[in-house]
Scaffold this motif. Structure first.
Motif, PDB file in Angstrom:
ATOM      1  N   GLY A  26       8.096 -10.910  -0.318  1.00 58.91           N
ATOM      2  CA  GLY A  26       8.786 -11.334   0.895  1.00 58.91           C
ATOM      3  C   GLY A  26       8.713 -10.287   1.989  1.00 58.91           C
ATOM      4  N   ARG A  27       8.865  -9.011   1.613  1.00 60.28           N
ATOM      5  CA  ARG A  27       8.780  -7.927   2.593  1.00 60.28           C
ATOM      6  C   ARG A  27       7.366  -7.825   3.160  1.00 60.28           C
ATOM      7  N   VAL A  28       6.369  -7.953   2.281  1.00 57.35           N
ATOM      8  CA  VAL A  28       4.968  -7.890   2.721  1.00 57.35           C
ATOM      9  C   VAL A  28       4.687  -9.035   3.688  1.00 57.35           C
ATOM     10  N   PHE A  29       5.133 -10.234   3.343  1.00 59.84           N
ATOM     11  CA  PHE A  29       4.933 -11.387   4.225  1.00 59.84           C
ATOM     12  C   PHE A  29       5.574 -11.140   5.589  1.00 59.84           C
ATOM     13  N   PHE A  30       6.812 -10.659   5.592  1.00 65.60           N
ATOM     14  CA  PHE A  30       7.506 -10.384   6.849  1.00 65.60           C
ATOM     15  C   PHE A  30       6.712  -9.400   7.701  1.00 65.60           C
ATOM     16  N   THR A  39      -1.482  -1.988   7.555  1.00 61.92           N
ATOM     17  CA  THR A  39      -2.272  -1.649   6.360  1.00 61.92           C
ATOM     18  C   THR A  39      -1.389  -1.681   5.121  1.00 61.92           C
ATOM     19  N   GLN A  40      -2.032  -1.831   3.976  1.00 53.51           N
ATOM     20  CA  GLN A  40      -1.303  -1.833   2.719  1.00 53.51           C
ATOM     21  C   GLN A  40      -0.683  -0.466   2.454  1.00 53.51           C
ATOM     22  N   ILE A  41      -1.353   0.592   2.864  1.00 54.60           N
ATOM     23  CA  ILE A  41      -0.804   1.941   2.687  1.00 54.60           C
ATOM     24  C   ILE A  41       0.482   2.098   3.500  1.00 54.60           C
ATOM     25  N   THR A  42       0.469   1.599   4.719  1.00 50.04           N
ATOM     26  CA  THR A  42       1.664   1.675   5.570  1.00 50.04           C
ATOM     27  C   THR A  42       2.823   0.915   4.932  1.00 50.04           C
ATOM     28  N   SER A  44       3.244   0.278   1.794  1.00 51.87           N
ATOM     29  CA  SER A  44       3.635   1.030   0.608  1.00 51.87           C
ATOM     30  C   SER A  44       4.616   2.142   0.971  1.00 51.87           C
ATOM     31  N   ILE A  45       4.322   2.849   2.055  1.00 51.38           N
ATOM     32  CA  ILE A  45       5.192   3.941   2.508  1.00 51.38           C
ATOM     33  C   ILE A  45       6.524   3.392   3.028  1.00 51.38           C
ATOM     34  N   LEU A  46       6.469   2.336   3.845  1.00 49.46           N
ATOM     35  CA  LEU A  46       7.688   1.747   4.411  1.00 49.46           C
ATOM     36  C   LEU A  46       8.646   1.248   3.335  1.00 49.46           C
ATOM     37  N   PHE A  47       8.087   0.621   2.305  1.00 52.22           N
ATOM     38  CA  PHE A  47       8.917   0.000   1.275  1.00 52.22           C
ATOM     39  C   PHE A  47       9.169   0.914   0.081  1.00 52.22           C
ATOM     40  N   SER A  50       4.614   1.271  -4.890  1.00 48.47           N
ATOM     41  CA  SER A  50       3.221   1.671  -5.094  1.00 48.47           C
ATOM     42  C   SER A  50       2.260   0.793  -4.307  1.00 48.47           C
ATOM     43  N   GLU A  51       1.093   1.353  -4.026  1.00 47.84           N
ATOM     44  CA  GLU A  51       0.054   0.566  -3.359  1.00 47.84           C
ATOM     45  C   GLU A  51      -0.366  -0.608  -4.233  1.00 47.84           C
ATOM     46  N   ALA A  52      -0.317  -0.431  -5.550  1.00 44.00           N
ATOM     47  CA  ALA A  52      -0.664  -1.519  -6.471  1.00 44.00           C
ATOM     48  C   ALA A  52       0.308  -2.690  -6.311  1.00 44.00           C
TER      49      ALA A  52
END
Length: 109
Positions: A26-30, A39-42, A44-47, A50-52
């Protein structure tokens, strides 16, 4: 509500942390809605996950047809398939709850 306040409502998925308002997916979708070039790295850091975990959430959204990921150089850009969103049971339920709540607020003085 501004994005900083929204992000502060999200906690990690670690057991000792307070419960998160939204799942990682849900967070990724938002974030994809807010910034299709994130980016996925960003994320990962925000939340603070892990990047996985982010990669898995993105894959879930893409496999469900909710999000389309297009490679732009070395980065991905995301686009939301709003037609699919409107058919998704979770979104139908949220929309119905919201509409009922708004209707009650305006019909019951």
């Amino acid at each position: 509500m501004d994005m900083d306040k929204m992000l502060s409502m999200w906690d990690t998925d670690e057991p000792q942390a307070k419960p998160a308002l939204l799942s990682t997916t849900g967070r990724v979708f938002f974030m994809m809605v807010v910034n299709p070039k994130i980016t996925q790295i960003t994320m990962s850091i925000l939340f603070n996950v892990s990047e996985a975990a982010i990669e898995k959430a993105v894959a879930n959204l893409v496999n469900a047809g909710i999000v389309e990921s297009v490679k732009n150089g070395r980065k991905n850009e995301y686009s939301i398939n709003w037609e699919i969103i409107e058919l998704h049971n979770d979104f139908k339920m949220m929309k119905e709850i919201f509409q009922n709540d708004v209707q009650k607020r305006f019909t019951n003085p």
